[in-house]
Scaffold this active site. Structure first.
Site, PDB file in Angstrom:
ATOM      1  CB  SER A 335      -0.876  -0.185   1.051  1.00 12.67           C
ATOM      2  OG  SER A 335      -2.028   0.802   1.010  1.00 12.67           O
ATOM      3  CG  ASP A 615      -4.096  -2.019   0.371  1.00 10.12           C
ATOM      4  OD1 ASP A 615      -3.386  -2.706   1.277  1.00 10.12           O
ATOM      5  OD2 ASP A 615      -4.000  -0.797   0.364  1.00 10.12           O
TER       6      ASP A 615
END
Length: 783
Positions: A335, A615
């Site tokens: 991320s 993610d």
């Protein structure tokens, strides 16, 4: 990756005999039932028996033949349906049968019960016979198998002087990569790639005239010879068909292997020389380290938006100041931390330079107004670039738009940098090898907690360690079939990968509910509610009962909860690969304990047309799994954690994950006092588990920094405010939703993270010394 020409072709005959005591669809009318058969390792077709009307005891007595390879995991699915002319046919029974339980020459009759109570049954006979006249060349890593491909070239011309004006012609080879193609006569040649071992046929028919069709069995065509014949249409002019069958691409473009690629291994050899010099200086060693004495030390950075990106810059600057950055061989990110990594690696010499320049650029981007990212001129540019990607052949998805917006938030201008460009930063071993993490899941029907596969991106390769399948990073996004490269697309700019790594928009409602409260509470509930899947407990056959009304209602709501409305989509480079018969027992195949899906190869990722990457924070906010691969043999992990919810929470979740998966990892057991007031770093190690790396954990905390402006330097009263850094879970200016920081806040966070590393110098040196001792001990115990 191993080549195999082991005699394995067999003829499987499935004879659907009869059923007894089938349920009636209502109280008056008996069932109208038929049986379907699906064996994806032998055919793309779902075959079907005839329908027996008005009978609770139908007799079919129909045989079906499949040419299979005994080295594959051949799972045949049989389903009984009750035909309904007005609504969708009702499923009565679903059976998965492992053909691998049969021996060549064996004939076996199986009776499958329609319910757990044994009411009703389906009788099926299976017969397996070896074939000696059709050996097939397989490429396998023991988990996945790439099979041989054939390529059929097709050309249509007018057979005579008249010009064709009757419309378009449709061509199809079932199970081919190309699928259905539509053309006009005389407009060029076409080709189809299809499994060489399957009994395929070319279907030709005129659009709008279903009766005008021709089927050509491809097994009858001689190899590498041009064949011409006339398609006997009912009207002039006739169509001349030219066919030529050839061998398809022989060597897979997908690397099938569980060890690091040759480029990574060569990098590590170069990097060890840099690491050895750095460790000798940092630890004041008397002599040089031998190559097998050099430990593998890695940085693991979590996600957290701008907070993670900023913090990673501060910590890397601290390691640089301590002279320890050259001790690192890997750096992994997830991320927001990937944003920092991607920016740094645009400079091939970044870790050999002062980081003051990159940090000043970071401050400029973090503090600028972000409103321009949605300006009309920018939106128009996004639209044009997205349209061009679709024109080139990339699937359309919302994640691509997010990627361009995210790039505008982090940079003033579009960057043409690509992931493969980062190889220059590794050419002399001058920087650590970066690995970026994502999670592959299902677009619907399953939550991230029920099914997730780690996908790793490096400058050399992109791939799935679970399957031991990797492709060169420049080919990510291109189209593959059965391990071969079919259509190479231009490599995407790295912003589109950053959009995947920090994909906030692929969650489903169930994922959101899991993380709406304290994640550990839901993790505990999940662990206790899910059935485990042990390698010795995989069923050889599976019987699924028909859904009840309550079950159908539950299925409807499950679909609402698990569907990903903004799912990411990338061409699946595993498409068409099959599974080895012993894939589930392979030591590197990591079965996901929360679901039995890994025991059902027909439903795993190679069967999907697209990947669904998101993610990793929707499972665990960590980038550690690439470092836990036994083939990388990491000794020490510097865990850089940017979470605001608990200093050890995500590391504890990772420990639980590793425990469930059987991955060596040290126990994470901080004391109550440490959880209430965590220090800048904490070492976790397990001398009783030598395969597990040591973990030096750096939570994002503001402890002694409040009283010290530098290690050992107390703050003056005037400097007290500079030590006040708000890291509260809710009201912090560093919440992940914040995309713009004030100049004061970004300076505070950079100084805090830099200080936390420098203040932990003694612990860092001790951990590095421990890693060297570990390597030396292993060297002494080697034969």
């Amino acid at each position: 990756m191993a080549l195999s020409q082991v005699p394995g072709p067999c003829l499987l005959t499935i004879r659907v005999l009869q059923a007894h005591g089938l349920p009636s669809k209502d109280l008056v009318t008996p069932s109208d039932c038929y049986v379907t058969l699906w064996l994806p390792t032998a055919s793309t077709h779902i075959l079907q028996t005839r329908t027996v009307k008005n009978s609770r005891d139908p007799v079919w007595n129909q045989s079906f033949h499949f040419q299979i390879h005994s080295q594959l995991k051949n799972m045949v699915q049989l389903e009984v349906f009750d035909q309904d002319l007005l609504t969708k046919d009702d499923p009565v029974l679903s059976v998965l049968f492992d053909v691998g339980t049969l021996r060549a020459g064996e004939s076996r009759r199986e009776s499958f019960s329609l319910s757990a109570q044994g009411e009703g049954q389906l009788d099926v006979e299976f017969r397996l016979r070896s074939l000696s006249d059709c050996a097939e060349r397989l490429v396998s890593n023991g988990i996945l198998v790439a099979r041989e491909l054939s390529c059929l070239h097709v050309r249509l011309e007018e057979a005579g002087d008249q010009k064709w004006s009757k419309g378009r012609v449709q061509l199809a080879v079932p199970g081919s990569y190309e699928g259905l193609q539509e053309t006009s006569v005389g407009t060029g040649s076409f080709h189809f790639h299809y499994p060489a071992c399957w009994e395929q046929e070319l279907n030709i028919h005129l659009s709008g005239a279903p009766q005008e069709q021709l089927k050509v069995p491809l097994s009858t065509l001689p190899s590498s010879q041009l064949v011409r014949f006339v398609f006997p249409t009912s009207q002039e002019p006739l169509i001349q068909v030219e066919l030529k069958k050839e061998e398809g691409p022989r060597e897979p473009a997908v690397r099938l292997g569980c060890e690091p690629c040759a480029e990574e291994q060569a990098f590590l050899s170069r990097r060890k020389q840099v690491v050895a010099r750095a460790l000798k200086q940092a630890l004041q060693l008397d002599g040089d380290l031998q190559e097998d004495e050099v430990p593998v030390i890695a940085i693991m950075a979590t996600g957290g938006g701008i907070r993670a990106m900023t913090s990673l810059y501060g910590q890397l600057a601290g390691l640089k100041e301590l002279g320890l950055l050259d001790c690192i061989s890997y750096i992994t990110g997830a991320s927001g931390s990937t944003w920092a990594m991607a920016s740094l690696y645009e400079d091939p010499e970044w870790s050999q330079k002062d980081l003051a320049g990159p940090i000043e650029l970071l401050k400029t981007q973090v503090t600028k107004s972000k409103l321009g990212a949605l300006a009309p001129t920018q939106l128009q540019r996004y639209r044009q670039e997205l349209a061009e990607r679709v024109r080139l052949g990339h699937p359309s998805c919302f994640t691509n738009l997010w990627a361009l917006i995210n790039e505008a938030l982090l940079h003033d201008e579009p960057h043409d940098h690509k992931l493969s460009d980062q190889r220059e930063a590794l050419s002399r071993g001058q920087n650590p090898l970066p690995i970026y993490c994502a999670l592959n899941t299902k677009g619907q029907s399953l939550t991230t907690f029920e099914f997730g596969e780690w996908c790793e991106f490096s400058p050399y390769e992109v791939g799935f360690p679970k399957y031991g399948a990797f492709i060169p990073s420049e080919l990510f996004g291109s189209e593959f079939f059965m391990g071969r490269l079919m259509k190479q697309l231009p490599e995407s700019r790295i912003c589109f990968l950053e959009g995947i790594w920090s994909n906030l928009y692929a969650a489903n409602l169930q994922d959101s509910l899991y993380w709406a409260s304290e994640p550990c509470q839901f993790w505990d509930r999940w662990v206790h509610s899910q059935a485990t899947l042990d390698k010795e407990q995989v069923a050889l056959l599976k019987i699924q009962e028909p859904p009840t009304l309550a079950g159908r209602i539950a299925e409807y709501f499950t679909d609402l909860l698990t569907r990903r409305p903004l799912a990411q989509a990338t061409h699946n480079f595993l498409r068409g690969l099959h599974f080895h018969k012993n894939y589930f027992e392979h030591p590197h195949f990591s079965a996901w304990k929360a679901t039995k899906l890994d025991g059902l190869p027909n439903q795993l990722t190679p069967a999907e047309p697209c990947l669904c990457l998101l993610d990793v924070g929707y499972l665990i906010n960590t980038s550690c799994p690439p470092l836990l691969r036994p083939t990388r043999d990491v000794d020490l992990i510097l865990s850089l954690d940017y979470n605001l919810h608990g200093a050890f929470q995500q590391l504890q979740l990772l420990g639980r994950f590793c425990q469930e998966q059987g991955i060596p990892f040290p126990p994470v057991s901080p004391s109550v006092e440490e959880e209430l007031r965590p220090a800048e770093c904490r070492l976790f190690a397990d001398p009783q588990q030598p395969q597990a790396p040591a973990v030096l954990h750096f939570p994002l905390v503001n402890d002694s920094f409040q009283e010290h402006s530098a290690p050992g330097v107390r703050r003056t009263p005037e400097e007290k405010a500079a030590g006040d850094v708000d890291l509260s879970p809710s009201g912090s200016p560093y919440h992940y939703s914040k995309v713009t920081y004030s100049q004061e806040d970004v300076d505070k966070l950079l100084r805090l993270t830099h200080y936390n590393i420098c203040n932990s110098r003694a612990q860092l040196l001790e951990a590095l010394a421990g890693a060297v001792r570990r390597r030396r001990q292993r060297r002494r115990h080697q034969p």
